[in-house]
Write a protein that holds these residues in place. Structure first.
Motif, short mmCIF file in Angstrom:
data_model
loop_
_atom_site.label_atom_id
_atom_site.label_comp_id
_atom_site.label_asym_id
_atom_site.label_seq_id
_atom_site.Cartn_x
_atom_site.Cartn_y
_atom_site.Cartn_z
N SER A 1 0.80 -1.22 0.00
CA SER A 1 0.00 0.00 0.00
C SER A 1 0.83 1.28 0.00
O SER A 1 0.36 2.32 -0.42
CB SER A 1 -0.94 0.02 1.20
N HIS A 2 2.06 1.22 0.50
CA HIS A 2 2.91 2.40 0.63
C HIS A 2 2.30 3.42 1.58
O HIS A 2 2.71 4.58 1.59
CB HIS A 2 3.22 3.05 -0.72
N THR A 3 1.31 3.03 2.34
CA THR A 3 0.65 3.88 3.32
C THR A 3 0.72 3.19 4.67
O THR A 3 0.22 2.07 4.80
CB THR A 3 -0.84 4.09 2.95
N PRO A 4 1.32 3.82 5.66
CA PRO A 4 1.45 3.15 6.96
C PRO A 4 0.12 3.16 7.74
O PRO A 4 -0.42 4.21 8.04
CB PRO A 4 2.51 3.96 7.68
N PHE A 5 -0.41 1.97 7.99
CA PHE A 5 -1.60 1.84 8.81
C PHE A 5 -1.60 0.48 9.48
O PHE A 5 -0.84 -0.41 9.10
CB PHE A 5 -2.90 2.07 8.02
N VAL A 6 -2.44 0.36 10.49
CA VAL A 6 -2.56 -0.89 11.24
C VAL A 6 -4.02 -1.31 11.23
O VAL A 6 -4.91 -0.49 11.48
CB VAL A 6 -2.10 -0.69 12.71
N PHE A 7 -4.26 -2.58 10.93
CA PHE A 7 -5.59 -3.16 11.12
C PHE A 7 -5.47 -4.12 12.29
O PHE A 7 -4.53 -4.92 12.36
CB PHE A 7 -6.04 -3.95 9.88
N SER A 8 -6.42 -4.05 13.20
CA SER A 8 -6.45 -5.00 14.31
C SER A 8 -7.86 -5.56 14.42
O SER A 8 -8.84 -4.88 14.12
CB SER A 8 -6.03 -4.33 15.61
N LYS A 9 -7.92 -6.83 14.82
CA LYS A 9 -9.23 -7.48 14.94
C LYS A 9 -9.54 -7.65 16.42
O LYS A 9 -8.76 -8.25 17.16
CB LYS A 9 -9.22 -8.83 14.23
N GLU A 10 -10.67 -7.10 16.81
CA GLU A 10 -11.11 -7.16 18.20
C GLU A 10 -11.74 -8.52 18.51
O GLU A 10 -12.11 -9.25 17.60
CB GLU A 10 -12.13 -6.05 18.47
N GLY A 11 -11.89 -8.83 19.77
CA GLY A 11 -12.49 -10.09 20.19
C GLY A 11 -13.91 -10.27 19.69
O GLY A 11 -14.37 -11.39 19.49
N ASP A 12 -14.62 -9.16 19.49
CA ASP A 12 -16.00 -9.25 18.99
C ASP A 12 -16.08 -9.31 17.47
O ASP A 12 -17.16 -9.28 16.89
CB ASP A 12 -16.84 -8.09 19.51
N GLY A 13 -14.90 -9.37 16.79
CA GLY A 13 -14.87 -9.50 15.34
C GLY A 13 -14.73 -8.19 14.58
O GLY A 13 -14.52 -8.21 13.37
N ARG A 14 -14.87 -7.06 15.27
CA ARG A 14 -14.72 -5.77 14.58
C ARG A 14 -13.27 -5.59 14.15
O ARG A 14 -12.34 -5.97 14.84
CB ARG A 14 -15.09 -4.61 15.49
N VAL A 15 -13.09 -4.99 12.97
CA VAL A 15 -11.75 -4.66 12.48
C VAL A 15 -11.55 -3.17 12.63
O VAL A 15 -12.34 -2.37 12.13
CB VAL A 15 -11.56 -5.08 11.01
#
Length: 87
Positions: free
Chosen positions: A62-76
């Protein structure tokens, strides 16, 4: 690009997985099927990470710094990075 540089690049692996650490590094994601730009895109990668027992993936496309994290309830969750992060 010089021929030497081209040769060097062709010898690099498409991905590296440090299985004992649960870390994956690649140009695309662990599924190697798509680019990840949105939380919706990340769902395929989270499923691939689970299959491969990967906890952390570093993706370069992507050349764009970002973080995706997945919560325990399934939300990203998505977080844009505006400064360097040390893990």
């Amino acid at each position: 690009i010089t021929p030497e540089t081209t040769e060097f690049l062709t010898l690099l692996p498409l991905e590296i997985t440090l299985a004992s650490e649960g870390i994956h590094l690649s140009h695309y994601g662990p599924s190697m099927s798509q680019r990840v730009f949105t939380p919706e895109d990340s769902e395929t990668e989270f499923k691939a990470m689970l299959r491969r027992e990967v906890r952390i993936a570093f993706l370069g496309h992507s050349h764009t710094p970002f973080v995706f994290s997945k919560e325990g309830d399934g939300r990203v969750l998505e977080e844009q990075l505006t400064k360097p992060v040390i893990l």
